[in-house]
Design a protein around this motif. Sequence first.
Motif, mmCIF file in Angstrom:
data_model
loop_
_atom_site.group_PDB
_atom_site.id
_atom_site.type_symbol
_atom_site.label_atom_id
_atom_site.label_comp_id
_atom_site.label_asym_id
_atom_site.label_seq_id
_atom_site.Cartn_x
_atom_site.Cartn_y
_atom_site.Cartn_z
ATOM 1 N N ASP A 149 25.586 81.048 17.556
ATOM 2 C CA ASP A 149 25.017 82.244 17.415
ATOM 3 C C ASP A 149 25.648 83.244 18.534
ATOM 4 O O ASP A 149 26.761 82.732 19.178
ATOM 5 C CB ASP A 149 23.393 82.586 17.377
ATOM 6 N N GLN A 150 25.549 84.376 18.584
ATOM 7 C CA GLN A 150 25.920 85.325 19.579
ATOM 8 C C GLN A 150 25.957 84.693 21.037
ATOM 9 O O GLN A 150 26.966 84.989 21.953
ATOM 10 C CB GLN A 150 25.429 86.703 19.497
ATOM 11 N N ASP A 151 24.917 83.899 21.329
ATOM 12 C CA ASP A 151 24.652 83.403 22.734
ATOM 13 C C ASP A 151 25.754 82.763 23.258
ATOM 14 O O ASP A 151 26.091 82.633 24.487
ATOM 15 C CB ASP A 151 23.217 82.893 22.884
ATOM 16 N N ALA A 152 26.282 81.816 22.438
ATOM 17 C CA ALA A 152 27.519 80.851 22.739
ATOM 18 C C ALA A 152 28.856 81.383 22.278
ATOM 19 O O ALA A 152 29.687 80.494 22.538
ATOM 20 C CB ALA A 152 27.021 79.370 22.262
ATOM 21 N N GLY A 183 38.895 78.239 24.148
ATOM 22 C CA GLY A 183 40.182 78.210 23.458
ATOM 23 C C GLY A 183 39.791 78.195 21.831
ATOM 24 O O GLY A 183 40.711 78.276 20.820
ATOM 25 N N PHE A 184 38.405 78.397 21.404
ATOM 26 C CA PHE A 184 38.379 78.552 19.795
ATOM 27 C C PHE A 184 38.553 79.889 19.512
ATOM 28 O O PHE A 184 38.282 80.851 20.206
ATOM 29 C CB PHE A 184 36.744 78.200 19.651
ATOM 30 N N GLU A 185 39.057 79.802 18.192
ATOM 31 C CA GLU A 185 39.291 81.151 17.365
ATOM 32 C C GLU A 185 37.693 81.338 16.857
ATOM 33 O O GLU A 185 37.096 80.398 16.319
ATOM 34 C CB GLU A 185 39.910 80.812 16.175
ATOM 35 N N ILE A 186 37.261 82.462 16.886
ATOM 36 C CA ILE A 186 35.928 82.874 16.516
ATOM 37 C C ILE A 186 35.965 83.703 15.264
ATOM 38 O O ILE A 186 36.803 84.774 15.412
ATOM 39 C CB ILE A 186 35.256 83.675 17.718
ATOM 40 N N ASN A 187 35.137 83.389 14.080
ATOM 41 C CA ASN A 187 35.231 84.273 13.048
ATOM 42 C C ASN A 187 33.547 84.486 12.669
ATOM 43 O O ASN A 187 32.800 83.466 12.659
ATOM 44 C CB ASN A 187 35.855 83.391 11.801
ATOM 45 N N SER A 188 33.138 85.756 12.482
ATOM 46 C CA SER A 188 31.909 86.070 11.949
ATOM 47 C C SER A 188 31.527 85.474 10.662
ATOM 48 O O SER A 188 32.363 85.674 9.533
ATOM 49 C CB SER A 188 31.801 87.638 11.932
ATOM 50 N N LEU A 189 30.297 84.840 10.526
ATOM 51 C CA LEU A 189 29.848 84.518 9.250
ATOM 52 C C LEU A 189 29.007 85.374 8.605
ATOM 53 O O LEU A 189 28.427 85.207 7.738
ATOM 54 C CB LEU A 189 29.166 82.856 9.411
ATOM 55 N N GLY A 190 28.806 86.435 9.351
ATOM 56 C CA GLY A 190 27.791 87.633 8.942
ATOM 57 C C GLY A 190 26.227 87.115 9.356
ATOM 58 O O GLY A 190 26.051 86.273 10.111
ATOM 59 N N GLU A 191 25.410 87.780 8.607
ATOM 60 C CA GLU A 191 23.948 87.732 9.331
ATOM 61 C C GLU A 191 23.391 86.340 8.310
ATOM 62 O O GLU A 191 23.123 86.706 7.111
ATOM 63 C CB GLU A 191 23.166 88.833 8.757
ATOM 64 N N LYS A 192 23.709 85.228 8.527
ATOM 65 C CA LYS A 192 23.355 84.063 7.706
ATOM 66 C C LYS A 192 22.088 83.663 7.711
ATOM 67 O O LYS A 192 21.413 83.238 6.665
ATOM 68 C CB LYS A 192 23.898 82.731 8.725
ATOM 69 N N TYR A 193 21.066 84.292 8.724
ATOM 70 C CA TYR A 193 19.542 84.128 8.645
ATOM 71 C C TYR A 193 19.315 85.625 8.989
ATOM 72 O O TYR A 193 20.001 86.426 9.662
ATOM 73 C CB TYR A 193 19.138 83.336 9.717
ATOM 74 N N PRO A 194 18.047 85.866 8.722
ATOM 75 C CA PRO A 194 17.512 87.450 8.973
ATOM 76 C C PRO A 194 17.620 87.864 10.221
ATOM 77 O O PRO A 194 17.212 87.122 11.168
ATOM 78 C CB PRO A 194 16.182 87.385 8.439
ATOM 79 N N GLY A 195 18.387 88.782 10.485
ATOM 80 C CA GLY A 195 18.454 89.481 11.932
ATOM 81 C C GLY A 195 19.381 88.441 12.888
ATOM 82 O O GLY A 195 19.453 88.869 14.112
ATOM 83 N N VAL A 196 20.027 87.324 12.291
ATOM 84 C CA VAL A 196 21.047 86.513 13.205
ATOM 85 C C VAL A 196 22.362 86.294 12.615
ATOM 86 O O VAL A 196 22.631 85.901 11.621
ATOM 87 C CB VAL A 196 20.281 84.997 13.317
ATOM 88 N N GLU A 197 23.024 86.944 13.377
ATOM 89 C CA GLU A 197 24.464 86.736 13.028
ATOM 90 C C GLU A 197 25.027 85.462 13.481
ATOM 91 O O GLU A 197 24.932 84.973 14.646
ATOM 92 C CB GLU A 197 25.544 87.828 13.680
ATOM 93 N N ARG A 198 25.913 84.882 12.734
ATOM 94 C CA ARG A 198 26.427 83.395 13.041
ATOM 95 C C ARG A 198 28.041 83.494 13.146
ATOM 96 O O ARG A 198 28.589 84.415 12.438
ATOM 97 C CB ARG A 198 25.782 82.217 12.071
ATOM 98 N N PHE A 199 28.488 82.548 13.992
ATOM 99 C CA PHE A 199 29.998 82.443 14.104
ATOM 100 C C PHE A 199 30.542 81.156 14.006
ATOM 101 O O PHE A 199 29.692 80.075 14.188
ATOM 102 C CB PHE A 199 30.306 82.960 15.388
#
Length: 145
Positions: free
Chosen positions: A103-106, A114-130
């Motif tokens: 999630d956004q916190d990590a 060094g990780f590439e970060i890609n948004s998975l969108g709002e996977k759970y209500p109100g929670v964007e996952r990456f």
Amino acid sequence: MSLKNYWDSDAVKSLLAECMWADDNRVNEELKRYLAADGCELFGCFINGELAGIAGISCAAAHEVEIRHLAVQKSWRGRTLGSNMVAEIAGWERVELLRAETDQDAVGFYSKAGFEINSLGEKYPGVERFECVLHTRPVAEISGA
């Protein structure tokens, strides 16, 4: 060090709960999966005999590892312990691709590692996952080119 035979399951569950945000039943079930499943492993990092951090992984494919859980005791945070655990896994000879979902916190932690970060969108209500992806070897080396 593998935690399959570690005696202090309460310490393991406490750290596992921190990265799951789950109730005791779900934490217990997840720990059982780690202890029983092939392709999944739960490792611990110890400092002065204390379980200071955990890394739970699964081997999704022959050369691909997913970090499913990563947590560090509050008293050891900010001292590169989490980064060192990730670097240890990334350095394994058989690992070519390392993944994590967070999630956004990590996101900052994984980006800094060094990780590439890609948004998975709002996977759970109100929670964007990456999705976080790290190629541990240059692509040319992986493909044999």
